[in-house]
Design a protein around this motif. Sequence first.
Motif: not given
Lengths: 366, 366
Positions: B319-321, B324, B326-331
């Motif tokens: 799987e490749a997204a 680049p 895109r956000q993910d929020g929780e860090s």
Amino acid sequence: MLCVSNGKAPTSHDVARLAGVSQSTVSLVFRGAASGRVGERTQRAVLDAARRLGFRPNADARRLRVGGPRMVLIAVPDIVNPFFARVFTGARAAAREAGYQVVLSVQRDLDSVAADVAGQQIDAVLACSLQDGGRPLEEPVPAVVLDAEPPQGQGSVRFDIAPALTELVDLLYRLGHRSIAHLRSEVRTATFRERTEAVDAACAQRGMRRVHAASALDLDGAREAAGALLSSADSGGRPSFTAVVCDDDVLSVGVYKAAQARGLSVPHDLSVTGIDNVDLATAVTPELTTVDLPGEELGATGMRRLIARLEPRGGAPAEAAPDPGRQDGESADGAGGADSGVGVRLPARLVIRGSTAPPADPAPRR
Amino acid sequence: MLCVSNGKAPTSHDVARLAGVSQSTVSLVFRGAASGRVGERTQRAVLDAARRLGFRPNADARRLRVGGPRMVLIAVPDIVNPFFARVFTGARAAAREAGYQVVLSVQRDLDSVAADVAGQQIDAVLACSLQDGGRPLEEPVPAVVLDAEPPQGQGSVRFDIAPALTELVDLLYRLGHRSIAHLRSEVRTATFRERTEAVDAACAQRGMRRVHAASALDLDGAREAAGALLSSADSGGRPSFTAVVCDDDVLSVGVYKAAQARGLSVPHDLSVTGIDNVDLATAVTPELTTVDLPGEELGATGMRRLIARLEPRGGAPAEAAPDPGRQDGESADGAGGADSGVGVRLPARLVIRGSTAPPADPAPRR
DNA sequence: GTGAAAGCGCTAACAT
DNA sequence: ATGTTAGCGCTTTCAC
């Protein structure tokens, strides 16, 4: 962390894009050269983006650009052996002092060392106690060998062990010993050959009798070999010798054990000596008379010689011959540039402790 | 060798020019990919030119292009200490088995380790026995710590030492000892705190009296500390305890020495125990009852866990997204990806030898 | 069989 | 204060 997970590690470009700045700004921030040149807010944005991407600057690329510090590889056959650990420690200290990075290679054969050299950006090699007979290292990497025959014009640092060993045999002679055993190492390296030669010569010179045995360099092997040696009795169930000279402290402990198992007391029934002067030597009872081999000094001396070869003169020779097409002809001789005094010797010192005493009277004790 | 001596190392371009070929041909030859692709004569010419220039391919450039093997850094506080040497050896073996390169960092404080990490292309860190209280390593490098408190969600491998120590105290109790001394290490790391707690708890549980002393982890320090301990006598010039439990084998040897200096016999007058099971433990007489700490296994286990974290799943997740942005929020949480069971414990094993025996009768001996 | 050319990720002038 | 640009030395298609 925002995992891009497209398989490749994030680069400073990725960080720049996320932070909305240019790539060079990222570079500035990460080199610490940002103070006064990059704004507060921008820096924070960059650091933030980097954290979210899990960015780590690529050290290879950086070194390719700026040229990293010089690295020297230190090769030893066994890092658990305290002697080699000390050699490494001494060499490492000398290297750091001169601003060199150090990488360790624990390898018995030279080919594996060569592989390690090729894999990293190594500028020089310091190889300790390698087995005899290896070719130098076909690569044109400056090298010096420690505690071994110098393979070619490579430069070496070794111990001058014969005088101490002669002194040791003489001590035994003066104590009254006339027949001794020599427990040798099975390992066939130059240093052990020299030990045998020195002991043999010293005995011959004084008319002392001498028997041999060889053992692996570990406690179990030594105990076994020493047991066999002690069982080769001739006069009334007691060995024909009154002292055992060992090639290594570990072997000496094996002799202690074997003697003990037979009800022989050290040093009363049997004098024992070692070589190395590791912790073991003072841990046992009686403490071991041995020949001190300053491992740290060996490593440090070797490293200093190696580095001296790397840095030809005091300052940087400003002379430049910008014509790369010039020929030089002779390439057969001295590929490594033989400097003065290839082959230094470091003194080994006899340390007298309680394991040597006059031999017991013929009258059986115990 | 034809020394260009314009200050810079010769590159494949220089070789190409000298050999009268193109740079890519030089590259082909040096990667061994030349067979069948580059002519005999040409190869020889290239090799020859390279030798004359003293050319060595730049490993940094090569890795930048090709992506070298992953490297993990192993940090230990002291490589001369055989325990750490064994940990390193075990870890190194596990790493090589998995195709990882290893670099050693001998450093006591974490900041110096961090410097080493930044200087080379390190993918992960295995840190052994670091002093308490250090922050984890601000860099987002996967790490596991050995024989120490896991700094954060870092993952750790430690010994489960309490059961063996309880067993040890119980052995002493069953032999008849009712009052013991505990010779502790001055070093304030988690493992030594745990040892103290375990000994204290086991003594309390059995109603045994117990005194303390602390010592540096070397023979001289131990001898001194043990001497002081033995001199704190109360009943007729003899110490108030009949056994000494030591935090380390080296300390035990110090007790042997101090006891001997006072005419006390081990184990008759004084039982002694250690922890570690290094060579020393079987070299001394009587051989030392101790708790075996499998260092190689500690290193190997830690390295395997570290590598497992580096290689998330069985196969490569296809799987490749590709977006680049895109956000993910929780860090905030789980920056290292906490896997199951952060904090493994390896069993330590009691090894009973001759240094433990029933206490002597009150009647003074000797 | 051999060469030309496009980068790998970063740094360091040099612009703006 | 930030962006542009030209490489570091090597590998690797893709032409010839």
